[in-house]
Design a protein around this motif. Structure first.
Motif, PDB file in Angstrom:
ATOM      1  N   ALA A  25     -34.336 -25.282  51.227  1.00  0.00           N
ATOM      2  CA  ALA A  25     -33.519 -24.208  50.661  1.00  0.00           C
ATOM      3  C   ALA A  25     -32.890 -23.346  51.741  1.00  0.00           C
ATOM      4  N   GLY A  26     -33.529 -23.280  52.896  1.00  0.00           N
ATOM      5  CA  GLY A  26     -33.015 -22.473  53.999  1.00  0.00           C
ATOM      6  C   GLY A  26     -31.990 -23.184  54.859  1.00  0.00           C
ATOM      7  N   GLN A  27     -31.742 -24.458  54.571  1.00  0.00           N
ATOM      8  CA  GLN A  27     -30.795 -25.218  55.364  1.00  0.00           C
ATOM      9  C   GLN A  27     -29.382 -25.119  54.783  1.00  0.00           C
ATOM     10  N   ALA A  35     -31.159 -21.098  45.231  1.00  0.00           N
ATOM     11  CA  ALA A  35     -31.165 -20.199  44.072  1.00  0.00           C
ATOM     12  C   ALA A  35     -32.377 -20.397  43.175  1.00  0.00           C
ATOM     13  N   CYS A  36     -33.098 -21.511  43.346  1.00  0.00           N
ATOM     14  CA  CYS A  36     -34.196 -21.788  42.411  1.00  0.00           C
ATOM     15  C   CYS A  36     -35.361 -22.508  43.073  1.00  0.00           C
ATOM     16  N   TRP A  37     -35.489 -22.452  44.396  1.00  0.00           N
ATOM     17  CA  TRP A  37     -36.480 -23.288  45.066  1.00  0.00           C
ATOM     18  C   TRP A  37     -37.902 -22.958  44.647  1.00  0.00           C
ATOM     19  N   GLN A  38     -38.197 -21.661  44.356  1.00  0.00           N
ATOM     20  CA  GLN A  38     -39.560 -21.324  43.932  1.00  0.00           C
ATOM     21  C   GLN A  38     -39.915 -22.019  42.622  1.00  0.00           C
ATOM     22  N   LYS A  39     -38.980 -22.061  41.695  1.00  0.00           N
ATOM     23  CA  LYS A  39     -39.225 -22.754  40.424  1.00  0.00           C
ATOM     24  C   LYS A  39     -39.388 -24.249  40.648  1.00  0.00           C
ATOM     25  N   VAL A  40     -38.544 -24.819  41.491  1.00  0.00           N
ATOM     26  CA  VAL A  40     -38.649 -26.251  41.781  1.00  0.00           C
ATOM     27  C   VAL A  40     -40.012 -26.567  42.379  1.00  0.00           C
ATOM     28  N   ALA A  41     -40.439 -25.760  43.355  1.00  0.00           N
ATOM     29  CA  ALA A  41     -41.733 -25.998  44.005  1.00  0.00           C
ATOM     30  C   ALA A  41     -42.875 -25.882  43.011  1.00  0.00           C
ATOM     31  N   ALA A  42     -42.825 -24.872  42.133  1.00  0.00           N
ATOM     32  CA  ALA A  42     -43.897 -24.663  41.158  1.00  0.00           C
ATOM     33  C   ALA A  42     -43.923 -25.780  40.119  1.00  0.00           C
ATOM     34  N   ASP A  43     -42.759 -26.158  39.608  1.00  0.00           N
ATOM     35  CA  ASP A  43     -42.694 -27.240  38.618  1.00  0.00           C
ATOM     36  C   ASP A  43     -43.142 -28.563  39.228  1.00  0.00           C
ATOM     37  N   GLY A  71     -43.159 -36.228  39.640  1.00  0.00           N
ATOM     38  CA  GLY A  71     -43.192 -34.783  39.469  1.00  0.00           C
ATOM     39  C   GLY A  71     -41.936 -34.115  39.983  1.00  0.00           C
ATOM     40  N   LEU A  72     -41.422 -34.594  41.114  1.00  0.00           N
ATOM     41  CA  LEU A  72     -40.183 -34.035  41.656  1.00  0.00           C
ATOM     42  C   LEU A  72     -39.002 -34.311  40.737  1.00  0.00           C
ATOM     43  N   ASP A  73     -38.934 -35.505  40.195  1.00  0.00           N
ATOM     44  CA  ASP A  73     -37.823 -35.826  39.301  1.00  0.00           C
ATOM     45  C   ASP A  73     -37.797 -34.891  38.089  1.00  0.00           C
ATOM     46  N   PHE A  74     -38.974 -34.608  37.547  1.00  0.00           N
ATOM     47  CA  PHE A  74     -39.041 -33.644  36.435  1.00  0.00           C
ATOM     48  C   PHE A  74     -38.548 -32.278  36.898  1.00  0.00           C
ATOM     49  N   ALA A  75     -39.048 -31.818  38.056  1.00  0.00           N
ATOM     50  CA  ALA A  75     -38.715 -30.476  38.543  1.00  0.00           C
ATOM     51  C   ALA A  75     -37.226 -30.331  38.824  1.00  0.00           C
ATOM     52  N   LEU A  76     -36.617 -31.352  39.397  1.00  0.00           N
ATOM     53  CA  LEU A  76     -35.185 -31.280  39.684  1.00  0.00           C
ATOM     54  C   LEU A  76     -34.363 -31.245  38.399  1.00  0.00           C
ATOM     55  N   ALA A  78     -35.369 -30.146  35.533  1.00  0.00           N
ATOM     56  CA  ALA A  78     -35.618 -28.865  34.870  1.00  0.00           C
ATOM     57  C   ALA A  78     -34.758 -27.747  35.451  1.00  0.00           C
ATOM     58  N   SER A  79     -34.328 -27.893  36.692  1.00  0.00           N
ATOM     59  CA  SER A  79     -33.462 -26.890  37.329  1.00  0.00           C
ATOM     60  C   SER A  79     -32.023 -27.378  37.471  1.00  0.00           C
ATOM     61  N   SER A  80     -31.688 -28.468  36.786  1.00  0.00           N
ATOM     62  CA  SER A  80     -30.328 -29.017  36.762  1.00  0.00           C
ATOM     63  C   SER A  80     -29.810 -29.343  38.163  1.00  0.00           C
ATOM     64  N   LEU A  81     -30.690 -29.854  39.013  1.00  0.00           N
ATOM     65  CA  LEU A  81     -30.306 -30.289  40.352  1.00  0.00           C
ATOM     66  C   LEU A  81     -30.195 -31.811  40.320  1.00  0.00           C
ATOM     67  N   THR A  82     -29.011 -32.316  40.568  1.00  0.00           N
ATOM     68  CA  THR A  82     -28.749 -33.732  40.343  1.00  0.00           C
ATOM     69  C   THR A  82     -28.386 -34.507  41.608  1.00  0.00           C
TER      70      THR A  82
END
Length: 226
Positions: A25-27, A35-43, A71-76, A78-82
């Motif tokens: 997220a910092g790159q 904008a949503c890395w905390q949610k992605v990490a938690a999910d 788990g990552l596929d679900f998290a991405l 869930a945050s509409s990161l494609t």
């Protein structure tokens, strides 16, 4: 019996499972993740754990790398990161997660006391090798034990059996440390002395056993074993 052996869970206990999402997220070029890395990490972490429990219950084992990707596929989603490059970058970073800052010194202190140390993790041998090497702590661990040797995830008793088999110690000689309250509780019920590293200040899980000690980080582990 005095403690002779200190065993640690890996992910979330020695290694920061939020590090991959936070770092990416910092790159530059990853504003959408920023904008949503905390949610992605938690999910990601929640689904990773849930999938281990569900697979263990159903008798449908897949290794932890597959579970981590699922788990990552679900998290991405869930945050509409494609973007495929975001997924791949996060998976690449997971192989070199940062250790928490107190980890190297804590392990060195345990070794200086003559204690056996090691990891007992759901991770695959290859994943654990990568994380240990990246953190530079391999010389402070006697064994790195993976559930792949028994084909089922924690908290199955057969996983905790691996410690006695590897170290030749009794259950009450082991201090088991985990950031997962359910893991520490199950290990306590198994017969280990246990520490729950509750970095987030979460409530204790209501299970058949409870951790012996609750800490906010790993700093004082050497003091607990005397």
């Amino acid at each position: 019996m005095p403690i002779t052996t200190c065993i640690f869970d890996a992910y979330g206990t020695l290694f920061d499972v939020s590090a991959a999402a936070r770092e990416l997220a910092g790159q530059e070029g990853h504003a959408d993740l920023a904008a949503c890395w905390q949610k992605v990490a938690a999910d990601w972490r929640l689904k990773q754990l849930e999938y281990t429990w569900l697979r263990a219950t159903a008798g449908r084992h897949a290794d932890f790398w597959q579970v981590t990707q699922d788990g990552l596929d679900f998290a991405l989603e869930a945050s509409s990161l494609t973007r495929a490059e975001t997924r791949q970058a996060l998976l690449d970073l997971y192989w070199e997660l940062s250790a928490y800052p107190e980890v190297p010194g804590m392990l060195a202190a345990l070794k200086s006391k003559g204690l056996a140390t090691g990891i007992l993790s759901n991770g695959t041998p290859a994943m654990l090798s990568g994380a240990v090497e990246s953190a530079g702590i391999g010389d402070r661990l006697d064994h790195v034990l993976s559930v792949e040797d028994v084909g089922v995830f924690k908290p199955a008793d057969v996983v905790y059996d691996m410690v006695g088999q590897a170290y030749g110690c009794a259950r009450d000689e082991v201090l088991f440390v985990s950031s997962n309250g359910w893991d520490a509780a199950a290990a306590s019920g198994y017969g280990f002395k246990t520490v729950w590293v509750n970095r987030a200040g979460m409530p204790q899980d209501r299970l058949w056993a409870a951790p012996d000690v609750v800490l906010s980080d790993l700093t004082t582990i050497p003091e607990i074993v005397g």
